[in-house]
Design a protein around this motif. Structure first.
Motif, PDB file in Angstrom:
ATOM      1  N   UNK A 132       0.827  -1.199   0.000  1.00  0.00           N
ATOM      2  CA  UNK A 132       0.000   0.000   0.000  1.00  0.00           C
ATOM      3  C   UNK A 132       0.863   1.251   0.000  1.00  0.00           C
ATOM      4  N   UNK A 133       0.360   2.295  -0.631  1.00  0.00           N
ATOM      5  CA  UNK A 133       1.076   3.580  -0.618  1.00  0.00           C
ATOM      6  C   UNK A 133       1.222   4.083   0.823  1.00  0.00           C
ATOM      7  N   UNK A 134       0.302   3.646   1.695  1.00  0.00           N
ATOM      8  CA  UNK A 134       0.370   4.105   3.088  1.00  0.00           C
ATOM      9  C   UNK A 134       1.392   3.302   3.916  1.00  0.00           C
ATOM     10  N   UNK A 135       1.952   2.247   3.314  1.00  0.00           N
ATOM     11  CA  UNK A 135       3.120   1.605   3.928  1.00  0.00           C
ATOM     12  C   UNK A 135       4.341   2.511   3.777  1.00  0.00           C
ATOM     13  N   UNK A 136       4.287   3.370   2.763  1.00  0.00           N
ATOM     14  CA  UNK A 136       5.441   4.220   2.420  1.00  0.00           C
ATOM     15  C   UNK A 136       5.227   5.648   2.909  1.00  0.00           C
ATOM     16  N   UNK A 137       4.031   6.193   2.662  1.00  0.00           N
ATOM     17  CA  UNK A 137       3.684   7.530   3.168  1.00  0.00           C
ATOM     18  C   UNK A 137       2.796   7.289   4.383  1.00  0.00           C
ATOM     19  N   UNK A 138       3.400   7.190   5.528  1.00  0.00           N
ATOM     20  CA  UNK A 138       2.696   6.850   6.753  1.00  0.00           C
ATOM     21  C   UNK A 138       3.400   5.693   7.436  1.00  0.00           C
ATOM     22  N   UNK A 196       3.650 -14.778  21.419  1.00  0.00           N
ATOM     23  CA  UNK A 196       3.615 -14.365  20.014  1.00  0.00           C
ATOM     24  C   UNK A 196       4.967 -13.790  19.610  1.00  0.00           C
ATOM     25  N   UNK A 197       5.412 -14.128  18.410  1.00  0.00           N
ATOM     26  CA  UNK A 197       6.618 -13.513  17.877  1.00  0.00           C
ATOM     27  C   UNK A 197       6.225 -12.537  16.774  1.00  0.00           C
ATOM     28  N   UNK A 198       6.691 -11.318  16.903  1.00  0.00           N
ATOM     29  CA  UNK A 198       6.393 -10.288  15.915  1.00  0.00           C
ATOM     30  C   UNK A 198       7.669  -9.701  15.350  1.00  0.00           C
ATOM     31  N   UNK A 199       7.592  -9.269  14.089  1.00  0.00           N
ATOM     32  CA  UNK A 199       8.749  -8.701  13.420  1.00  0.00           C
ATOM     33  C   UNK A 199       8.363  -7.352  12.840  1.00  0.00           C
ATOM     34  N   UNK A 200       9.228  -6.359  13.029  1.00  0.00           N
ATOM     35  CA  UNK A 200       8.995  -5.044  12.469  1.00  0.00           C
ATOM     36  C   UNK A 200       9.859  -4.920  11.230  1.00  0.00           C
ATOM     37  N   UNK A 201       9.233  -4.832  10.047  1.00  0.00           N
ATOM     38  CA  UNK A 201      10.009  -4.957   8.807  1.00  0.00           C
ATOM     39  C   UNK A 201      10.359  -3.617   8.179  1.00  0.00           C
ATOM     40  N   UNK A 202      10.037  -2.510   8.869  1.00  0.00           N
ATOM     41  CA  UNK A 202      10.413  -1.201   8.334  1.00  0.00           C
ATOM     42  C   UNK A 202       9.197  -0.347   8.025  1.00  0.00           C
ATOM     43  N   UNK A 203       9.359   0.966   8.276  1.00  0.00           N
ATOM     44  CA  UNK A 203       8.278   1.892   7.968  1.00  0.00           C
ATOM     45  C   UNK A 203       7.027   1.673   8.791  1.00  0.00           C
ATOM     46  N   UNK A 204       7.160   0.999   9.931  1.00  0.00           N
ATOM     47  CA  UNK A 204       6.003   0.759  10.797  1.00  0.00           C
ATOM     48  C   UNK A 204       5.222  -0.487  10.422  1.00  0.00           C
ATOM     49  N   UNK A 205       5.673  -1.185   9.367  1.00  0.00           N
ATOM     50  CA  UNK A 205       4.979  -2.399   8.930  1.00  0.00           C
ATOM     51  C   UNK A 205       5.469  -3.609   9.723  1.00  0.00           C
ATOM     52  N   UNK A 206       4.554  -4.530   9.994  1.00  0.00           N
ATOM     53  CA  UNK A 206       4.925  -5.671  10.830  1.00  0.00           C
ATOM     54  C   UNK A 206       4.475  -6.999  10.233  1.00  0.00           C
TER      55      UNK A 206
END
Lengths: 288, 221
Positions: free
Chosen positions: B8-14, B123-133
């Motif tokens: 999503x564009x909001x993965x990048x702007x946001x 739970x195992x969670x990963x933060x992959x950049x730009x606030x995306x998980x």
């Protein structure tokens, strides 16, 4: 959906602009309508405006390591004694402002990340009046930046922890350069050139935050990244070309990112973070 | 085609978020929020294992503060996010952090264990950049869950007919299921379904919750 710059260029020819392609793609891929997508982006723009304003007024970070320099830059720009040029100095000031607000745990819009949030907001707010951009055209600026950002994110990455600062401030600057080109009437091919030029110059830039904080050198890398976006856009608009195509440059960013040792990928264990001053600051802030 | 992680564009702007780091603050808060939503109630104890970049820089980036804020139910743009530690303390929630030196697949990884009485969730969670998980493991089950698409997670008793009843609700509503993962701890105990759908409808969540043997259902986008 487009996965490469080449595909982005080809698909955009069926639309009035890259921004229109991005909005169309977003509506296709999500459960949102075009109006909702534009409204969401409008909220992002509002937060960008607020963070620039807040930073220029003067802030101090949680640790005290950064802050107050956007205010200094504002006074300097107002004094008129700068050498490089007013638009660039305003973009630099704005970029510093956003990242100073970020460092004090204030509200910002990540573009593409929080550590690189100053670049896009910085150049857009410096140029929107000069380019007479309407509210909708400012949103288009952000959609264009997002389109190129998506390609970079999916073919390289946007996290300093993954691929260094070349993927954070590097991608932010490339996105901003592309959006500046189209906002100033350039073609999508010229926008791609601006992306290529910017990333080539950022290639290999490490992520080495002092004390692991998104402050030093992040704030100033945003400032310089904003200035590079403006220069790359101007070069592309002048007709300069990139010998290496944008997609291949992005591939190189990805390769170099994987080759960077962990010490230079946001662990705070190399580069500026392990200079004598960097180590001393870490100890002062967190203890031994 | 590349490994497409951003859609999503909001993965990048946001996102719009409280600073200072999208991976370490916003991503961490989102991971915390998802874990809290799956858990479904306020925990008594929170234990957070941090790996690689998360382990090395969690204090400076506010990763600790953000994870706890998410676990208290806050979103990444919540102005009270910086005060999460105090809020957890005031609510009597015990919080501990364990930095680990083990190698993991992604530099920004957190393994979160919540407990309230006998109710436990890991739970195992990963933060992959730009606030995306991404969520990669629930209670020892390896899963792959990327946020950004309508997703339902059910926790239910492992009895015959649960899958049929759940899928019937989606089919009656005319909603297409994109991917579905079913997994369980051991035979007859609790099981989990993770269902990614093409569309969202308001009343689905309530219908799923009313099914007999259903323990908890959560919805994300």
């Amino acid at each position: 959906m487009f996965y490469t710059v080449k595909e982005l260029i080809e698909q955009s020819h069926a639309f009035p602009s890259v921004a229109a392609l991005m909005v169309h793609t977003e509506v296709e891929n999500s459960t949102r309508t075009e109006a909702q997508v534009r409204h969401l982006m409008s909220r992002n723009l509002e937060v960008m405006e607020r963070s620039v304003k807040e930073g220029i007024a003067g802030v101090k970070s949680v640790t005290g390591l950064t802050g107050g320099e956007a205010k200094k830059l504002d006074a300097y720009v107002t004094s008129g004694q700068f050498m490089s040029g007013k638009p660039i100095m305003e973009a630099v000031r704005n970029a510093v402002a956003v990242n100073e607000v970020n460092a004090k745990m204030g509200l910002i819009c990540a573009t593409p990340t929080a550590g690189s949030a100053g670049v896009l907001a910085g150049v857009l707010l410096a140029m929107r009046d000069r380019l007479h951009l309407s509210h909708d055209q400012q949103l288009d600026f952000l959609f264009t930046a997002g389109a190129f950002g998506l390609v970079i994110a999916n073919n390289a990455g946007i996290a300093g922890a993954e691929g260094g600062c070349q993927e954070e401030v590097g991608s932010a600057s490339a996105m901003a350069a592309a959006a500046l080109v189209t906002a100033n009437g350039g073609t999508v091919e010229q926008a791609a050139t601006a992306v290529a030029i910017t990333l080539q110059n950022m290639l290999g830039l490490v992520c080495d935050p002092v004390a692991g904080l998104v402050e030093v050198p992040c704030v100033k890398r945003n400032a310089l990244g904003a200035s590079q976006a403006m220069i790359s856009a101007d070069m592309a608009l002048a007709g300069c070309i990139s010998v290496i195509p944008a997609d291949e440059v992005i591939e190189a960013v990805n390769r170099v990112g994987m080759q960077l040792p962990a010490t230079l990928r946001e662990t705070g264990e190399g580069g500026l973070a392990t200079t004598p001053t960097g180590l001393r600051l870490k100890e002062e802030i967190f203890g031994k | 085609m590349p490994d497409v992680r951003f859609h999503s564009v909001f993965d990048i702007i946001g996102p719009v978020m409280v600073g200072p780091s999208s991976s370490h603050t916003a991503g961490a808060a989102r991971i915390g929020k998802v874990v809290r939503d799956i858990f479904g109630e306020a925990p008594e104890t929170i234990t957070i294992y941090l790996y690689e970049s998360f382990a090395k820089t969690y204090r400076g980036h506010g990763t600790d503060v953000a994870l706890v804020a998410g676990l208290l139910g806050m979103a990444p743009d919540d102005p009270h996010l910086p005060e999460s530690m105090k809020l957890a303390y005031d609510q009597g929630i015990k919080v501990s952090f364990v930095p680990k030196s083990d190698k993991v697949d992604h530099p920004n990884t957190a393994h979160i264990v919540l407990q309230k009485g006998d109710h436990r969730l890991a739970v195992t969670g990963v933060s992959i950049g730009g606030g995306n998980i991404q969520i990669t493991e629930i209670n020892g089950f390896k899963i792959s869950l990327s946020m950004g698409q309508p997703t339902y997670i059910t926790i239910h008793e492992d009895v015959p007919g649960m899958i049929a009843q759940v899928t019937k609700i989606f089919s009656d509503a005319g909603i297409n299921i994109g991917t579905m993962t079913v997994t369980r701890e051991s035979k007859g105990e609790q099981a989990i379904m993770i269902i990614e759908t093409d569309d969202y409808q308001d009343d689905i969540l309530a219908k799923l919750k009313q099914l007999p043997h259903m323990v908890n259902v959560t919805y994300f986008e």
